[in-house]
Design a protein around this motif. Structure first.
Motif, short mmCIF file in Angstrom:
data_model
loop_
_atom_site.label_atom_id
_atom_site.label_comp_id
_atom_site.label_asym_id
_atom_site.label_seq_id
_atom_site.Cartn_x
_atom_site.Cartn_y
_atom_site.Cartn_z
N ARG A 245 0.59 -1.29 -0.09
CA ARG A 245 0.17 -0.13 -0.06
C ARG A 245 0.70 1.21 0.01
O ARG A 245 0.39 2.38 -0.40
CB ARG A 245 -0.75 0.18 1.19
N HIS A 246 2.08 1.08 0.53
CA HIS A 246 2.93 2.43 0.67
C HIS A 246 3.59 2.67 -0.60
O HIS A 246 4.33 2.11 -1.30
CB HIS A 246 3.83 2.04 1.69
N VAL A 247 3.71 3.96 -0.81
CA VAL A 247 4.69 4.62 -1.92
C VAL A 247 5.49 5.59 -1.23
O VAL A 247 5.06 6.28 -0.67
CB VAL A 247 3.77 4.92 -3.15
N GLY A 248 6.96 5.33 -1.50
CA GLY A 248 7.75 6.01 -0.77
C GLY A 248 8.58 6.91 -1.60
O GLY A 248 8.76 6.69 -2.89
N GLN A 249 9.57 7.81 -1.42
CA GLN A 249 10.40 8.31 -2.18
C GLN A 249 11.49 7.51 -2.98
O GLN A 249 11.47 7.70 -4.27
CB GLN A 249 11.40 9.35 -1.38
N MET A 250 11.70 6.30 -2.39
CA MET A 250 12.57 5.30 -3.32
C MET A 250 11.77 4.81 -4.33
O MET A 250 12.19 4.40 -5.54
CB MET A 250 13.18 4.19 -2.33
N ALA B 228 10.52 6.56 -11.78
CA ALA B 228 11.33 7.44 -12.50
C ALA B 228 12.35 6.79 -13.63
O ALA B 228 12.49 6.90 -14.79
CB ALA B 228 11.77 8.67 -11.97
N THR B 229 12.86 5.84 -12.97
CA THR B 229 14.02 4.85 -13.56
C THR B 229 13.44 4.19 -14.91
O THR B 229 13.93 4.12 -15.94
CB THR B 229 14.72 4.07 -12.61
N ALA B 230 12.18 3.53 -14.42
CA ALA B 230 11.63 2.66 -15.32
C ALA B 230 11.05 3.57 -16.53
O ALA B 230 11.23 3.25 -17.54
CB ALA B 230 10.21 2.14 -14.75
N ARG B 231 10.69 4.65 -16.27
CA ARG B 231 10.29 5.70 -17.25
C ARG B 231 10.96 6.19 -18.16
O ARG B 231 11.18 6.11 -19.50
CB ARG B 231 9.51 6.81 -16.50
N SER B 232 12.37 6.37 -17.67
CA SER B 232 13.52 6.88 -18.41
C SER B 232 14.04 5.65 -19.32
O SER B 232 14.79 5.81 -20.40
CB SER B 232 14.60 7.34 -17.49
N MET B 233 13.92 4.30 -18.93
CA MET B 233 14.15 3.06 -19.70
C MET B 233 13.10 2.46 -20.40
O MET B 233 13.34 1.81 -21.23
CB MET B 233 14.45 2.04 -18.70
N GLY B 234 12.27 3.62 -20.68
CA GLY B 234 10.97 3.20 -21.68
C GLY B 234 10.20 1.71 -21.32
O GLY B 234 9.47 0.99 -21.89
N ALA B 235 10.19 1.51 -19.86
CA ALA B 235 9.57 0.69 -19.16
C ALA B 235 8.36 0.95 -18.07
O ALA B 235 8.06 0.20 -17.38
CB ALA B 235 10.56 -0.52 -18.61
N ASP B 236 7.88 1.89 -18.31
CA ASP B 236 6.97 2.85 -17.20
C ASP B 236 5.73 2.04 -17.01
O ASP B 236 5.27 1.63 -15.96
CB ASP B 236 6.68 3.91 -17.63
N ALA C 97 20.46 7.05 -10.25
CA ALA C 97 21.27 7.85 -9.67
C ALA C 97 20.93 9.33 -10.17
O ALA C 97 21.23 10.29 -9.47
CB ALA C 97 22.59 7.57 -9.99
N GLU C 98 20.56 9.29 -11.41
CA GLU C 98 19.93 10.60 -11.96
C GLU C 98 19.05 11.17 -11.50
O GLU C 98 18.69 12.38 -11.23
CB GLU C 98 20.00 10.36 -13.59
N SER C 99 17.95 10.30 -11.29
CA SER C 99 16.66 10.56 -10.38
C SER C 99 16.99 11.16 -9.23
O SER C 99 16.33 12.17 -8.81
CB SER C 99 15.76 9.56 -10.36
N VAL C 100 17.70 10.48 -8.38
CA VAL C 100 17.78 10.91 -6.80
C VAL C 100 18.87 11.80 -6.51
O VAL C 100 18.86 12.51 -5.75
CB VAL C 100 17.83 9.60 -6.25
N GLY C 101 19.84 11.86 -7.54
CA GLY C 101 21.02 12.84 -7.31
C GLY C 101 21.97 12.04 -6.54
O GLY C 101 21.92 12.28 -5.27
N GLY C 102 22.87 11.19 -7.10
CA GLY C 102 23.56 10.24 -6.25
C GLY C 102 24.59 9.50 -7.04
O GLY C 102 24.74 9.77 -8.41
N ARG C 103 25.45 8.63 -6.57
CA ARG C 103 26.55 7.79 -7.11
C ARG C 103 26.01 6.40 -7.29
O ARG C 103 25.61 5.56 -6.39
CB ARG C 103 27.52 7.99 -6.10
N PRO C 104 26.12 5.97 -8.75
CA PRO C 104 25.91 4.57 -8.89
C PRO C 104 27.02 3.77 -8.49
O PRO C 104 28.16 4.08 -8.55
CB PRO C 104 25.64 4.57 -10.17
#
Length: 452
Positions: free
Chosen positions: A47-52, A58-66, A344-351
């Motif tokens: 039921r829960h949708v969090g920031q992660m 957003a990752t799925a969307r950027s890979m064409g798999a939304d 990493a692009e979405s969250v702003g971080g290091r892969p």
């Protein structure tokens, strides 16, 4: 060490040629048992949708798999957060349950009674019906008895006898027990195929550490969302509360199919910028900022387990892994690295990669399968389609080591469904021939026992 994820695999898993023949087909063979397993484990969509989760979408969307993105079905009582209620699953026969507090600690054991672990359903109900649970009892060997049946030998000299024994010790426990018992001459007819066709779920693990030290992605169950970047590849995110050790296991993200070249490239990166690795290992609020990804495939590959001398304690024999011919289990999946980059692009971080994969060239998995797989005979498997060990009547293997193929998703529901199928067929056989397991057990032990 179970996140409570209850996913059904795609059709390709059930039609994999590694399965022994089934007239009905394995999808149909298991369909009803998936339903029973889902009911017993309280399957419910997160039921829960969090920031992660939003960043994974957003990752799925950027890979064409939304369109493949969605919440995962879980073995968790969500209820009302933190509120304890009478058993909601088994008409009051089960224990009280507390609504999930979204603490993210599913992997290290739920401290609130929200995750539907086996001690709150199967084992709880079995004990109420007379089963005796012996916690903290380590089985060291199983011996067939001259008159039929088996003796289970535990540490400290304890012995248990029964007409039938069900092994459910997980891949590493079951395979090692069978190896040790066969080498000691206690189970001499166990198939020479023992330890073969071990699957890693064709898995690679990557991660992302958010740059902002104030980031907190931990609220929610450990795993709560998934997507398919392509038809053969499945991705889940992981909150890693309690996973402090990860800061010592991660390093720079490096591509490369060839393990030796990838190792050199990774070591070069580490040598040129050692301060980056030091900053990673010393990062403040590390777990709150960390996202881990399990990337799995339902494609054909394998490793082998052998029973050999320990490199650390050569006087002991232990399970060792070996590369086999054909398609080896991967230590690198390009899809896994791409997921880490996009997240990493979405969250702003290091892969990041696991250093055991990038430097060690090892196949790392959270879902080891096989090693005592189903087969048509002892020439190509360890157990038959009713989970009976070839050559040893009354001895069964009912856990992940029975699974003959890569599931391609988290395998808990499949393992449980296969166990339900075994139990239904075993009960039917005993009802039809009640004297078939009449070996007298020793005083105080049950007729059928499980070693896990």
């Amino acid at each position: 060490m179970w996140a409570g994820v209850l996913l059904e695999p795609k059709d390709e898993f059930f039609t994999d040629p590694a399965w022994p023949a089934s007239a009905a087909g394995w999808r149909d063979e298991l369909a009803g048992h998936y339903r029973t397993a889902s009911r017993m484990l309280g399957r419910e969509t997160t039921r829960h949708v969090g920031q992660m989760d939003l960043h994974l979408q957003a990752t799925a969307r950027s890979m064409g798999a939304d369109r493949t993105y969605g919440p995962t079905p879980m073995a968790i009582w969500f209820g009302e957060e933190g509120v304890t209620v009478p058993d909601p699953y088994f008409d009051g026969e089960g224990p009280d349950r507390t609504g999930c507090r979204l603490c993210g600690a599913c992997l290290i054991g739920c401290p609130y009674g929200s995750k539907n672990a086996l001690d709150l359903n199967y084992l709880w109900l079995a004990e109420k019906r007379g089963a005796r649970i012996r916690p903290e009892t380590r089985v060291e060997a199983i011996a067939e008895l001259p008159g039929g049946g088996y003796e289970v030998r535990a540490a400290g000299g304890e012995r248990f006898r029964a007409g039938e024994v069900v092994l459910a010790a997980g891949v590493l426990g079951t395979v090692e027990l069978l190896f040790r018992s066969r080498e000691q001459g206690l189970l001499p007819r166990v198939s020479p195929r023992l330890g073969e066709r071990v699957r890693t779920n064709s898995e690679a693990i990557t991660a992302v550490l958010a740059d902002d030290p104030r980031t907190d992605l931990t609220r929610g169950p450990t795993i709560s969302s998934e997507f398919y970047p392509d038809a053969a590849t499945h991705v889940t995110q992981n909150r890693y509360v309690g996973g402090w050790h990860m800061r010592f296991q991660l390093g720079p993200l490096v591509d490369g199919e060839d393990p030796a070249r990838r190792r050199r490239a990774t070591l070069t990166r580490l040598a040129r910028a050692p301060w980056q690795q030091i900053r990673l290992m010393a990062a403040r609020n590390f777990i709150a900022r960390l996202s881990v990804f399990t990337v799995m495939q339902n494609v054909e590959n394998e490793i082998r387990l052998v029973f050999d001398r320990s490199p650390v304690r050569p006087w002991r024999r232990v399970l060792r892994s070996r590369v086999v011919g054909g398609t080896r289990a991967p230590s690198y999946l390009p899809q896994a690295n791409e997921v880490a980059r996009r997240f990493a692009e979405s969250v702003g971080g290091r892969p990041l990669n696991l250093l055991l994969e990038s430097v060690g060239g090892k196949s790392i998995t959270a879902h080891v399968l096989g090693g005592a797989s189903m087969g048509e005979s002892a020439a190509d498997g360890v157990i038959d389609t009713d989970h009976r060990v070839f050559g040893h009547a009354g001895l069964y293997v009912v856990d992940g080591s029975a699974v003959p193929a890569n599931v391609g998703v988290n395998p808990s529901l499949t393992i449980t469904a296969m166990a339900e199928r075994f139990a239904a067929r075993h009960a039917a056989r005993r009802a039809a021939t009640p004297s078939s397991t009449s070996t007298s057990p020793s005083p105080g032990s049950s007729r059928t026992i499980g070693a896990s």
